[in-house]
Motif scaffolding. Structure first.
Motif, short mmCIF file in Angstrom:
data_model
loop_
_atom_site.label_atom_id
_atom_site.label_comp_id
_atom_site.label_asym_id
_atom_site.label_seq_id
_atom_site.Cartn_x
_atom_site.Cartn_y
_atom_site.Cartn_z
N LEU A 114 63.01 27.86 54.35
CA LEU A 114 62.52 28.20 55.69
C LEU A 114 61.98 26.96 56.39
CD1 LEU A 114 60.63 31.57 55.05
CD2 LEU A 114 62.58 31.24 56.60
N ARG A 115 61.21 26.16 55.67
CA ARG A 115 60.65 24.94 56.27
C ARG A 115 61.75 23.96 56.66
NH1 ARG A 115 55.78 22.86 52.69
NH2 ARG A 115 56.97 23.67 50.93
N THR A 116 62.76 23.84 55.83
CA THR A 116 63.85 22.91 56.12
C THR A 116 64.63 23.35 57.36
OG1 THR A 116 64.04 22.35 53.78
CG2 THR A 116 65.94 21.84 55.20
N PHE A 117 64.99 24.64 57.42
CA PHE A 117 65.73 25.11 58.59
C PHE A 117 64.86 25.09 59.85
CE2 PHE A 117 68.66 26.73 55.36
CZ PHE A 117 69.85 26.31 55.91
N LEU A 118 63.56 25.32 59.70
CA LEU A 118 62.67 25.20 60.86
C LEU A 118 62.65 23.76 61.35
CD1 LEU A 118 60.59 26.19 62.89
CD2 LEU A 118 58.83 25.89 61.12
N ALA A 119 62.60 22.81 60.45
CA ALA A 119 62.62 21.40 60.85
C ALA A 119 63.91 21.08 61.63
CB ALA A 119 62.49 20.48 59.64
N MET A 120 65.03 21.61 61.18
CA MET A 120 66.29 21.38 61.89
C MET A 120 66.24 21.99 63.29
SD MET A 120 69.36 21.75 59.12
CE MET A 120 68.69 22.69 57.77
N ALA A 121 65.73 23.21 63.38
CA ALA A 121 65.64 23.88 64.69
C ALA A 121 64.68 23.15 65.61
CB ALA A 121 65.23 25.34 64.51
N LEU A 122 63.57 22.67 65.07
CA LEU A 122 62.64 21.89 65.88
C LEU A 122 63.28 20.60 66.37
CD1 LEU A 122 59.39 22.49 63.82
CD2 LEU A 122 59.84 23.28 66.17
N PHE A 123 64.07 19.97 65.52
CA PHE A 123 64.81 18.78 65.95
C PHE A 123 65.71 19.13 67.13
CE2 PHE A 123 68.68 16.31 65.99
CZ PHE A 123 68.20 15.01 66.00
N ASN A 124 66.40 20.27 67.03
CA ASN A 124 67.31 20.69 68.10
C ASN A 124 66.58 21.00 69.40
OD1 ASN A 124 69.08 22.30 65.54
ND2 ASN A 124 69.92 20.60 66.70
N THR A 125 65.29 21.31 69.32
CA THR A 125 64.50 21.61 70.52
C THR A 125 63.69 20.39 70.96
OG1 THR A 125 62.67 22.52 69.23
CG2 THR A 125 64.34 24.08 70.03
N GLU A 126 64.06 19.22 70.45
CA GLU A 126 63.44 17.95 70.82
C GLU A 126 61.98 17.82 70.35
OE1 GLU A 126 65.35 15.56 72.26
OE2 GLU A 126 67.02 16.97 72.22
N ARG A 127 61.58 18.64 69.38
CA ARG A 127 60.23 18.53 68.81
C ARG A 127 60.33 17.71 67.52
NH1 ARG A 127 58.69 24.80 69.76
NH2 ARG A 127 60.89 24.96 70.18
N HIS A 128 60.68 16.46 67.71
CA HIS A 128 60.97 15.58 66.59
C HIS A 128 59.75 15.32 65.71
CE1 HIS A 128 64.13 14.36 69.64
NE2 HIS A 128 64.75 15.06 68.72
N ASP A 129 58.57 15.16 66.31
CA ASP A 129 57.38 14.90 65.51
C ASP A 129 57.10 16.07 64.56
OD1 ASP A 129 57.18 12.54 66.90
OD2 ASP A 129 55.35 13.07 67.96
N ASP A 130 57.19 17.29 65.09
CA ASP A 130 56.95 18.47 64.25
C ASP A 130 58.00 18.57 63.15
OD1 ASP A 130 54.75 19.24 65.77
OD2 ASP A 130 55.89 20.62 67.01
N ALA A 131 59.24 18.30 63.49
CA ALA A 131 60.32 18.37 62.51
C ALA A 131 60.10 17.36 61.39
CB ALA A 131 61.68 18.13 63.18
N MET A 132 59.76 16.16 61.77
CA MET A 132 59.55 15.10 60.78
C MET A 132 58.33 15.42 59.90
SD MET A 132 61.08 12.38 59.93
CE MET A 132 60.86 10.84 59.11
N ARG A 133 57.27 15.93 60.50
CA ARG A 133 56.07 16.29 59.75
C ARG A 133 56.40 17.32 58.67
NH1 ARG A 133 53.45 20.55 60.06
NH2 ARG A 133 54.10 21.07 62.16
N ILE A 134 57.13 18.36 59.06
CA ILE A 134 57.50 19.41 58.11
C ILE A 134 58.32 18.84 56.96
CG2 ILE A 134 58.94 21.47 57.83
CD1 ILE A 134 57.97 22.28 60.68
N LEU A 135 59.29 18.01 57.28
CA LEU A 135 60.14 17.45 56.22
C LEU A 135 59.38 16.51 55.30
CD1 LEU A 135 63.52 16.86 58.07
CD2 LEU A 135 62.96 18.65 56.41
#
Length: 170
Positions: A114-135
């Motif tokens: 779930l965390r990995t796919f959320l990070a990908m979706a956040l990347f797709n929504t331009e929320r790169h900081d959140d995506a990187m933090r999760i990963l």
């Protein structure tokens, strides 16, 4: 149709998918889902099979039906949340993916998929900081790589704010 017949038909369809005969499994599951429209387990297996065949758009309604119903095991509910979230993402429905995956994490906060796919979706929504933090947090907490393990504390610290800069004295 009695419960045993439903159970037998469902087991046969899952076995077909497991053996790589996903199209035959899909046909059986679609028919079974039509006979049992409120059956969450049948809906989940039908969604999963559509996904396995690359029929993501058709999988959505089955995933939604599975999640709206009752009777899924925790493992299958988790699978349905991951499946629906990742399906929304691959269909370009990024905000729905984020919403679904965040909802999944409310139920299963430690799940790495779930965390990995959320990070990908956040990347797709331009929320790169959140995506990187999760990963980075996921990497720090789950990696068995010796190098990562030796820097686990630092990685966890930096994951909170990758833009942090330490100010040096004069």
């Amino acid at each position: 149709m009695d419960t045993a017949s439903r159970d037998e038909l469902l087991a046969e369809a899952v076995e077909l998918r497991t053996r790589g005969e996903a199209e035959q499994a899909r046909e059986r599951l679609v028919a079974l889902a039509a006979r049992h429209p409120d059956d969450a387990e049948v809906a989940y297996q039908t969604a999963w099979t559509h996904d396995a065949l690359g029929l993501e758009a058709e999988a959505v309604a089955y995933y939604e039906g599975a999640l709206a119903g009752t009777g899924l095991s925790a493992e299958d509910r988790l699978g349905a949340l991951v499946g629906l979230g990742s399906t929304f993402r691959i269909l370009g429905r990024y905000e729905k993916a984020v919403e679904t995956l965040r909802g999944g994490l409310a139920e299963f906060p430690d799940d790495g998929a779930l965390r990995t796919f959320l990070a990908m979706a956040l990347f797709n929504t331009e929320r790169h900081d959140d995506a990187m933090r999760i990963l980075l947090e996921l990497l720090a907490t789950t990696s068995e790589d010796p190098g990562v393990r030796s820097y686990r504390r630092a990685i966890s610290h930096y994951a909170k704010d990758l833009r942090e800069v330490v100010q040096q004295g004069p």
